[in-house]
Design an enzyme around this catalytic site. Sequence first.
Site, PDB file in Angstrom:
ATOM      1  N   HIS A 152       0.349   0.331   8.870  1.00  0.00           N
ATOM      2  CA  HIS A 152       0.880   0.682   7.546  1.00  0.00           C
ATOM      3  C   HIS A 152       0.603   2.157   7.251  1.00  0.00           C
ATOM      4  O   HIS A 152      -0.476   2.527   6.777  1.00  0.00           O
ATOM      5  CB  HIS A 152       0.215  -0.214   6.493  1.00  0.00           C
ATOM      6  CG  HIS A 152       0.805  -0.110   5.128  1.00  0.00           C
ATOM      7  ND1 HIS A 152       1.421  -1.174   4.486  1.00  0.00           N
ATOM      8  CD2 HIS A 152       0.898   0.926   4.255  1.00  0.00           C
ATOM      9  CE1 HIS A 152       1.843  -0.790   3.294  1.00  0.00           C
ATOM     10  NE2 HIS A 152       1.531   0.488   3.128  1.00  0.00           N
TER      11      HIS A 152
ATOM     12  N   HIS B 173       2.842   5.678   5.868  1.00  0.00           N
ATOM     13  CA  HIS B 173       4.095   6.318   5.423  1.00  0.00           C
ATOM     14  C   HIS B 173       4.144   7.713   6.047  1.00  0.00           C
ATOM     15  O   HIS B 173       3.211   8.511   5.828  1.00  0.00           O
ATOM     16  CB  HIS B 173       4.125   6.423   3.906  1.00  0.00           C
ATOM     17  CG  HIS B 173       4.048   5.090   3.224  1.00  0.00           C
ATOM     18  ND1 HIS B 173       5.164   4.419   2.760  1.00  0.00           N
ATOM     19  CD2 HIS B 173       2.989   4.280   2.948  1.00  0.00           C
ATOM     20  CE1 HIS B 173       4.795   3.267   2.226  1.00  0.00           C
ATOM     21  NE2 HIS B 173       3.480   3.152   2.324  1.00  0.00           N
TER      22      HIS B 173
ATOM     23  N   HIS C 175       5.872  -4.332   0.715  1.00  0.00           N
ATOM     24  CA  HIS C 175       4.738  -4.022  -0.160  1.00  0.00           C
ATOM     25  C   HIS C 175       4.705  -5.048  -1.301  1.00  0.00           C
ATOM     26  O   HIS C 175       5.711  -5.225  -1.999  1.00  0.00           O
ATOM     27  CB  HIS C 175       4.904  -2.649  -0.796  1.00  0.00           C
ATOM     28  CG  HIS C 175       4.540  -1.499   0.093  1.00  0.00           C
ATOM     29  ND1 HIS C 175       5.168  -1.216   1.257  1.00  0.00           N
ATOM     30  CD2 HIS C 175       3.585  -0.529  -0.069  1.00  0.00           C
ATOM     31  CE1 HIS C 175       4.635  -0.127   1.798  1.00  0.00           C
ATOM     32  NE2 HIS C 175       3.670   0.312   1.017  1.00  0.00           N
TER      33      HIS C 175
ATOM     34  N   GLU D   2      -0.077  -5.156  -4.653  1.00  0.00           N
ATOM     35  CA  GLU D   2      -0.837  -3.912  -4.845  1.00  0.00           C
ATOM     36  C   GLU D   2      -0.868  -3.684  -6.366  1.00  0.00           C
ATOM     37  O   GLU D   2      -1.905  -3.793  -6.994  1.00  0.00           O
ATOM     38  CB  GLU D   2      -0.162  -2.753  -4.102  1.00  0.00           C
ATOM     39  CG  GLU D   2      -0.898  -1.425  -4.219  1.00  0.00           C
ATOM     40  CD  GLU D   2      -0.077  -0.233  -3.677  1.00  0.00           C
ATOM     41  OE1 GLU D   2       1.161  -0.328  -3.597  1.00  0.00           O
ATOM     42  OE2 GLU D   2      -0.701   0.810  -3.379  1.00  0.00           O
TER      43      GLU D   2
ATOM     44  N   ASP E 108      -2.300   4.066   4.817  1.00  0.00           N
ATOM     45  CA  ASP E 108      -1.241   4.208   3.809  1.00  0.00           C
ATOM     46  C   ASP E 108      -0.709   5.653   3.761  1.00  0.00           C
ATOM     47  O   ASP E 108       0.338   5.942   4.332  1.00  0.00           O
ATOM     48  CB  ASP E 108      -1.786   3.758   2.442  1.00  0.00           C
ATOM     49  CG  ASP E 108      -0.718   3.184   1.525  1.00  0.00           C
ATOM     50  OD1 ASP E 108       0.431   3.011   1.959  1.00  0.00           O
ATOM     51  OD2 ASP E 108      -1.049   2.908   0.353  1.00  0.00           O
ATOM     52  N   ASP E 109      -1.409   6.535   3.074  1.00  0.00           N
ATOM     53  CA  ASP E 109      -1.004   7.946   2.925  1.00  0.00           C
ATOM     54  C   ASP E 109      -2.290   8.783   3.020  1.00  0.00           C
ATOM     55  O   ASP E 109      -2.813   9.255   1.997  1.00  0.00           O
ATOM     56  CB  ASP E 109      -0.353   8.161   1.546  1.00  0.00           C
ATOM     57  CG  ASP E 109       0.739   7.154   1.264  1.00  0.00           C
ATOM     58  OD1 ASP E 109       1.865   7.338   1.748  1.00  0.00           O
ATOM     59  OD2 ASP E 109       0.458   6.149   0.567  1.00  0.00           O
TER      60      ASP E 109
HETATM   61  N1  ADE Z   1       4.751   4.683  -0.898  1.00  0.00           N
HETATM   62  C1  ADE Z   1       3.776   5.396  -0.348  1.00  0.00           C
HETATM   63  N2  ADE Z   1       2.584   4.823  -0.573  1.00  0.00           N
HETATM   64  C2  ADE Z   1       2.813   3.696  -1.277  1.00  0.00           C
HETATM   65  C3  ADE Z   1       1.996   2.677  -1.809  1.00  0.00           C
HETATM   66  N3  ADE Z   1       0.669   2.679  -1.657  1.00  0.00           N
HETATM   67  N4  ADE Z   1       2.588   1.686  -2.494  1.00  0.00           N
HETATM   68  C4  ADE Z   1       3.912   1.685  -2.657  1.00  0.00           C
HETATM   69  N5  ADE Z   1       4.730   2.602  -2.169  1.00  0.00           N
HETATM   70  C5  ADE Z   1       4.186   3.614  -1.482  1.00  0.00           C
HETATM   71 ZN    ZN Z   2       2.178   1.733   1.577  1.00  0.00          ZN
END
Ligand code: ADE
Ligand code: ZN
Length: 329
Positions: A11, A13, A191, A194, A272-273
Amino acid sequence: MAADLPKVELHLHLEGAAPPTFIRGLAREKHMDLSGIFGEDGSYKYRDFWDFLKVYEAATDTLKTPEDYRRLTLAVLEESAASGVVYSECFLSPDFCGGRDVGAWKEYLLAIREAADQAERTMGITLRGIVTPIRHFGPDKARQTAICAAETAGDWIVGFGLAGDEKIGEPKDFRWSFDAAREAGLRLTCHAGEWGGPESVHAAIRDLEVERIGHGVRAIEDMALVDQIAEQGIVLEICPGSNIVLGLYTGWRQHPIHQLRERGVKVTISTDDPPFFHTTMAHEYDRLAEAFDWDAGVFHSIARASIDAAFCDGDTRTRIIKTLEAAHA
Ligand code: ADE
Ligand code: ZN
């Protein structure tokens, strides 16, 4: 210890993994003023998840050509490889890569794959792509994205997902897109759980028939749902550092990943990011080891569960399993 363990990340992005220095460099080359999205220390600056989405899209606005994406992919894979990642699946959005035009999307994809091939040769990391519409862009745009996905489904584009603001719309609004992706042979994730509660996870499983859930952590608020997830073998792509920085949980010990695992859910670990959340895969491992007393054996079993849940072909899976087993022997 953590950096040396071979890792599987499911996971990530691609734009969200862009190092701030990389985005600042691109902005400078293109004479764009992006100073508002960076803090004094040079990292990305945002107030909350919804502001994060805006900053994410502003940073992504610097990425305008396939060549930009080739360079981005290399920069991201360098960071992942340095953290011990040997296999990664990343979310790619034709929304950002060519405005959902199939011809343009294919050019972006070619450039991304060129970088991935180079990284595989020089850094020993394997990348695969999951095409991902953005939920808050709406179901109509998602349909166009699904067509891009179906046109490029194969041994490299292996999955279809849904990212963006979980508070907008419902999974069933995206059913056409998910059905089209499934018919094209793509494996499915979404997703959920969350920013939405258990009902959001439930709806993604029921209405989109996904086999993995991005995050899914708020399933913990309904133990019957947790048991259903465990029984159905649905895999959670958990990103603990992301959840903590965005304020879902107050700290690592409060994060439900350990409890979900103990209850029999297949949990995996991702970032994630990463630069947005000041994390790396090695950092996630270190913090989890500290919080839950997890040892190399636990991380090995999670990496094995992760590659088993990867959307790649069998030969690739077998090759990665050999790498994991050799390191664990
Ligand atoms: N896009 C990038 N990170 C995300 C996240 N944590 N939740 C939803 N969309 C995303
Ligand atoms: Zn994500």
